[in-house]
Design a protein around this motif. Sequence first.
Motif, PDB file in Angstrom:
ATOM      1  N   VAL A   1     -11.981 -12.517  -5.238  1.00  0.00           N
ATOM      2  CA  VAL A   1     -12.768 -13.767  -5.309  1.00  0.00           C
ATOM      3  C   VAL A   1     -14.231 -13.235  -6.075  1.00  0.00           C
ATOM      4  CG1 VAL A   1     -14.515 -15.320  -4.240  1.00  0.00           C
ATOM      5  CG2 VAL A   1     -12.198 -14.713  -3.100  1.00  0.00           C
ATOM      6  N   THR A   2     -14.405 -14.079  -7.060  1.00  0.00           N
ATOM      7  CA  THR A   2     -15.778 -13.706  -7.774  1.00  0.00           C
ATOM      8  C   THR A   2     -17.071 -13.816  -6.825  1.00  0.00           C
ATOM      9  OG1 THR A   2     -16.078 -15.815  -8.745  1.00  0.00           O
ATOM     10  CG2 THR A   2     -14.865 -14.299  -9.835  1.00  0.00           C
ATOM     11  N   GLY A   3     -17.991 -12.830  -6.912  1.00  0.00           N
ATOM     12  CA  GLY A   3     -19.067 -12.918  -5.844  1.00  0.00           C
ATOM     13  C   GLY A   3     -18.693 -12.932  -4.407  1.00  0.00           C
ATOM     14  N   GLY A   4     -17.597 -12.026  -4.111  1.00  0.00           N
ATOM     15  CA  GLY A   4     -17.209 -11.997  -2.714  1.00  0.00           C
ATOM     16  C   GLY A   4     -18.305 -11.770  -1.910  1.00  0.00           C
ATOM     17  N   GLY A   5     -19.362 -10.792  -2.233  1.00  0.00           N
ATOM     18  CA  GLY A   5     -20.300 -10.376  -1.327  1.00  0.00           C
ATOM     19  C   GLY A   5     -21.105 -11.548  -0.767  1.00  0.00           C
TER      20      GLY A   5
ATOM     21  N   ARG B   1     -13.678  -9.583  -3.192  1.00  0.00           N
ATOM     22  CA  ARG B   1     -12.609 -10.166  -2.485  1.00  0.00           C
ATOM     23  C   ARG B   1     -12.940 -10.539  -1.208  1.00  0.00           C
ATOM     24  NH1 ARG B   1      -8.782  -4.620  -1.098  1.00  0.00           N
ATOM     25  NH2 ARG B   1     -10.515  -3.628   0.028  1.00  0.00           N
ATOM     26  N   ILE B   2     -11.914 -11.262  -0.287  1.00  0.00           N
ATOM     27  CA  ILE B   2     -12.264 -11.715   1.049  1.00  0.00           C
ATOM     28  C   ILE B   2     -10.874 -11.244   1.579  1.00  0.00           C
ATOM     29  CG2 ILE B   2     -14.103 -13.198   0.471  1.00  0.00           C
ATOM     30  CD1 ILE B   2     -12.082 -15.228   0.921  1.00  0.00           C
ATOM     31  N   THR B   3     -10.948 -10.897   2.858  1.00  0.00           N
ATOM     32  CA  THR B   3      -9.855 -11.043   4.007  1.00  0.00           C
ATOM     33  C   THR B   3     -10.084 -12.032   4.882  1.00  0.00           C
ATOM     34  OG1 THR B   3      -9.520  -8.707   3.177  1.00  0.00           O
ATOM     35  CG2 THR B   3      -8.307  -9.595   5.042  1.00  0.00           C
ATOM     36  N   VAL B   4      -8.685 -12.646   5.119  1.00  0.00           N
ATOM     37  CA  VAL B   4      -8.978 -13.644   6.081  1.00  0.00           C
ATOM     38  C   VAL B   4      -7.674 -13.772   7.024  1.00  0.00           C
ATOM     39  CG1 VAL B   4     -10.452 -15.616   4.723  1.00  0.00           C
ATOM     40  CG2 VAL B   4      -7.927 -15.667   4.651  1.00  0.00           C
ATOM     41  N   THR B   5      -7.792 -14.198   8.334  1.00  0.00           N
ATOM     42  CA  THR B   5      -6.784 -14.327   9.170  1.00  0.00           C
ATOM     43  C   THR B   5      -6.472 -16.039   9.450  1.00  0.00           C
ATOM     44  OG1 THR B   5      -7.139 -12.015  10.125  1.00  0.00           O
ATOM     45  CG2 THR B   5      -5.637 -13.700  11.349  1.00  0.00           C
ATOM     46  N   VAL B   6      -5.141 -16.285   9.067  1.00  0.00           N
ATOM     47  CA  VAL B   6      -4.843 -17.431   9.429  1.00  0.00           C
ATOM     48  C   VAL B   6      -4.543 -17.674  11.117  1.00  0.00           C
ATOM     49  CG1 VAL B   6      -3.309 -19.518   8.992  1.00  0.00           C
ATOM     50  CG2 VAL B   6      -3.644 -17.902   7.028  1.00  0.00           C
TER      51      VAL B   6
END
Length: 652
Positions: A577-581, A615-620
């Motif tokens: 992701v751009t601008g992840g922060g 980047r981002i990390t997510v849990t479904v």
Amino acid sequence: MPHRPTRRIRRAVLGSGAVVVLAGLNAPAALSFAQDQYHAYKIAQPGYQARYGSWQRVDIPKRYRTNAVHAALLHTGKVLIVAGSGNNQRHFDAGTFDTVLWDPVANTFKKVDTPVDFFCGGHAALPDGRLLVAGGTARYEVLDGEVSRAGGGMRVKNENPDKALFLKKGTVFRSPSGIEYRSLFDVTVPRAAKRGFAVSYYADGGMKPWKSKVTAGEERVFVEAVERGPDSATTDSAQYEIEGLTGTDADNSYGLAEKITTQKQDFQGIRAAYEFDALAEKYIKVDPMKEARWYPTLVGLGDGRVLAVSGLDDVGEIISGDTEIYDRATKKWSKGPFRYFPTYPALFLTKGGRLFYPGANAGYGPADKGRAAGLWDLRKNTFKAVGGLRDLDATETASSLMLPPVQDQKVMILGGGGVGESKVSTARTAIVDLKAKNPVFRAGPDLPQGTRYLNSVIMPDDTVFTTGGSSDYRGRGDSNILRAQTYDPKTGEFIETAAPTIGRNYHSEALLLPDGRVATFGSDSLYGDKANTKLGTFEQRMEVFTPAVLHRAGGDRPVIGAGPGEVERGDTVTYAVTGGGRIATARLMRPSAVTHTTDVEQRSIALEPRRSEGRITVTVPGDSTLVPPGWYMLFVTDTDGISSVAKWVKVG
């Protein structure tokens, strides 16, 4: 001799006088034109759009303009716009049924072959990305005073256990008194069920010979008197001979009718069901429903099956409570739990698998039946009423939705009107928290005015965009409401947005596009003027709303890059992701399938992002009643409230 002006002078005098008079008469019009010009200038200014958003009309080539009655977003990013006959009996009589596929990115259109009249059917997304479309129109209504031939439902019996009975459209049924009635549709009557049993035993304990019991097969068909006039009407129960049958067919088959009248004849539904293949861009026939349905609701369940509820049947009567469930694996229907609802009831899948009915519905059913809100347990077939809702006489044509995110388990109802052609409308909104031990509706903020046919759309930033509607039945009395507003669940308030330029009431839709804009379609005003002296015309123009935050973003929006396109519930996955922060939220948003202000498909699932630069990390979530299987739009939104364009993700 007194002076007489020449003809040229008289013309000049008359002309100058006319200019003075016309100038006086046209002053209000000139002022109105100037105001309109100023308004157009004002709403086009960047500052205005950055605060309120903007509307843009879609350029539709003439051959693709249609009466949008249904709209569904597909996982290809295209929008399926279904008209069927489009509330136009001439189209119905000619067999002209319409579907248009719109690509919002390229702004291109495509006609799709439409096999049956899906007008006022139901639809729901399937896990593989196809759209299930079921029900529609078998016959248009005939109003009181316009019925020339007595008509009604004929129950056709078949006592032959060896074969089904097929009767073509036009089959004649003859009453004991010799009056003849003709069927309006083909009908297949199943063969009789035969069951053996013993009635008693011999004294020595031996069983007497088996006998058999035959239960006649039965199907219903709408019939109409061959002769015009009231003499063919009857309210007496009778057995009818079926003309043209011979041998065992004649011996084992007959009709039963209890009421054939010249009263108003309502719309009649069809049993047909199809899957629309989003990749092949065509309808594929599947097994029909057991019940014919016009104005049904189709709602997806946590296991990927689809429940069909309510509707008008094949003789124009509201279905008493029979429901059925579609299995995507077998392409067949099975019997569901028995429960009565008015037509097009709003039913939302909640945590644990129960369906919540907020009382919102569209169309048909008595005012004193099936209007109360509550939670429906499908497994136990129990219904627990939920109270606290005011203006209970104004839930028809109401808007409703599961507020974002779905984990909060809150449902909102907005506006609505009285039953049928009532002039009643309400500005009421109300919210219920289904996680509470004893859920009850609490008052929300009022809409600016009483509103029927409001369209409500969940946005990527967890707000709810609401637009259009009318204060009276089908826009009667020029009552379309050219307003839009956004509800913020965090503050509990409405925020004014730019006003649409096209009125929307009955047969209108709105849905979220993958780029974060909202498309609006349709509208079917009963009349075309304030005095209600001219018939209305179906609104075929489309308009798209761009939220204010996207105007403020300019070209600086988050972008979702590489990452999995298919995930399982419970998976933890990472996306570039751009601008992840700067990412504040991530949402999985189920695409809409909307008609008659009813959209039970849309829902927004919160994914808690773990952020790092790039980047981002997510849990479904692992609960299928929160995240039913299927395709979703993944949106990320930054700390300024600016959302990305969606990435399509399939959840297994």
